[in-house]
Design an enzyme around this catalytic site. Sequence first.
Site, short mmCIF file in Angstrom:
data_model
loop_
_atom_site.label_atom_id
_atom_site.label_comp_id
_atom_site.label_asym_id
_atom_site.label_seq_id
_atom_site.Cartn_x
_atom_site.Cartn_y
_atom_site.Cartn_z
N ASP A 29 0.63 -1.49 0.47
CA ASP A 29 0.10 0.00 -0.35
C ASP A 29 0.90 1.13 0.08
O ASP A 29 1.96 1.42 -0.11
CB ASP A 29 -1.15 -0.03 1.53
CG ASP A 29 -0.45 -0.97 2.25
OD1 ASP A 29 0.93 -0.58 2.49
OD2 ASP A 29 -0.73 -1.13 3.21
N ASP A 70 -7.85 -2.93 14.29
CA ASP A 70 -8.80 -2.52 13.96
C ASP A 70 -9.15 -3.86 12.98
O ASP A 70 -10.42 -3.84 12.17
CB ASP A 70 -9.50 -1.52 12.87
CG ASP A 70 -8.75 -1.08 11.88
OD1 ASP A 70 -7.90 -1.81 11.75
OD2 ASP A 70 -9.45 -0.17 10.70
N HIS A 99 -7.42 -4.70 10.02
CA HIS A 99 -6.77 -4.48 8.16
C HIS A 99 -5.95 -5.16 8.35
O HIS A 99 -5.30 -4.99 8.94
CB HIS A 99 -7.40 -2.70 7.93
CG HIS A 99 -5.77 -2.33 9.11
ND1 HIS A 99 -6.39 -1.09 8.84
CD2 HIS A 99 -4.64 -2.33 8.76
CE1 HIS A 99 -5.13 -0.72 9.31
NE2 HIS A 99 -4.09 -1.43 9.62
N GLU A 149 -10.11 -1.88 4.93
CA GLU A 149 -10.50 -1.37 6.55
C GLU A 149 -11.28 -2.74 6.53
O GLU A 149 -12.17 -2.96 5.51
CB GLU A 149 -10.88 -0.40 6.50
CG GLU A 149 -9.75 0.70 6.51
CD GLU A 149 -8.90 0.91 7.74
OE1 GLU A 149 -8.85 -0.23 8.92
OE2 GLU A 149 -7.95 1.74 8.02
C1 F6R Z 1 1.22 -1.57 5.65
C2 F6R Z 1 0.08 -2.23 6.18
C3 F6R Z 1 -0.54 -1.88 7.10
C4 F6R Z 1 -0.02 -2.99 8.93
C5 F6R Z 1 -0.84 -1.81 10.14
C6 F6R Z 1 -0.02 -2.47 10.68
O1 F6R Z 1 2.63 -1.66 4.73
O2 F6R Z 1 -0.49 -2.75 5.10
O3 F6R Z 1 -1.50 -3.08 7.26
O4 F6R Z 1 0.88 -3.75 8.77
O5 F6R Z 1 -1.25 -1.41 9.53
O6 F6R Z 1 1.16 -1.04 11.44
P1 F6R Z 1 2.21 -1.50 12.43
O7 F6R Z 1 3.24 -3.02 12.08
O8 F6R Z 1 2.04 -0.16 12.89
O9 F6R Z 1 1.48 -1.99 13.74
#
Ligand code: F6R
Length: 242
Positions: free
Chosen positions: A68, A136, A138, A143
């Site tokens: 992403d 959440d 995701h 989301e």
């Molecule tokens: C990042 C991504 C997100 C993160 C998630 C957890 O490329 O796709 O899904 O993996 O938000 O983020 P952290 O590791 O910062 O807690």
Amino acid sequence: MFKIIIKDNYDEVSFEAFKVMQETLTSKTNPVLGLATGSTPVGLYKNMIQDHKAQGTSYKNVLTWNLDEYIGIPRSHEQSYYTFMHENLFDHIDIPEENVHVPLGETDDVAKSCVDYEKSMEGHTVDLQVLGIGSDGHIAFNEPGTPFDSLTHVMDLTEQTRQDNARFFDGDIDQVPTCAITMGLGTIMRSKKIVVIATGANKADAVHGMLKGELTTDCPASILQKHDDVVVILDKEAASKL
Ligand code: F6R
């Protein structure tokens, strides 16, 4: 099918994820990796860099696709995922720049950018997809409510995600972009193997939803229950609600 590994701390989790990565890198001649950003995979990337420097593991034949990218900040922004990947991995290994793919959020035509990203993956199958998980539920920036068959698309970020990510933007939620371009859940599910890494108590509910909750778009990560090769590596805090 899940293989669940619970370790004592972040460093052990990262090393365990590296072992899964190493297996893919050594068993394929042209490995295709799906990569994630955020805090969680940084330790894995450190292990990959250290191994590249110490053992000479080469990434010349590796192709990567990132999950992403934010919309609304340029690639050159210090918090863009393009910059993140270069600073935390690509600049420290021998992967050719043309082998790396990060969705293009800096564009006037984001719909085209989504289509182009899917097209760029045609003819390639991700051998190992690295995933973190949002508090959440995701995965990538899919989301809650995202259809399970979605392909690369634009996503409005939830308040919770923007709050979680404010730590990268001087703690100021107003600086966090409101939307992103993300691989879809359908895109991610095409991967041959998936490794999910999660640490910390704030991931415990999401981890429970992914592994033990009902299969529902309310918890996007629950789609992984339908994949046949997922390794989930957790610390004790993230595993505390299982
Ligand atoms: C990042 C991504 C997100 C993160 C998630 C957890 O490329 O796709 O899904 O993996 O938000 O983020 P952290 O590791 O910062 O807690």
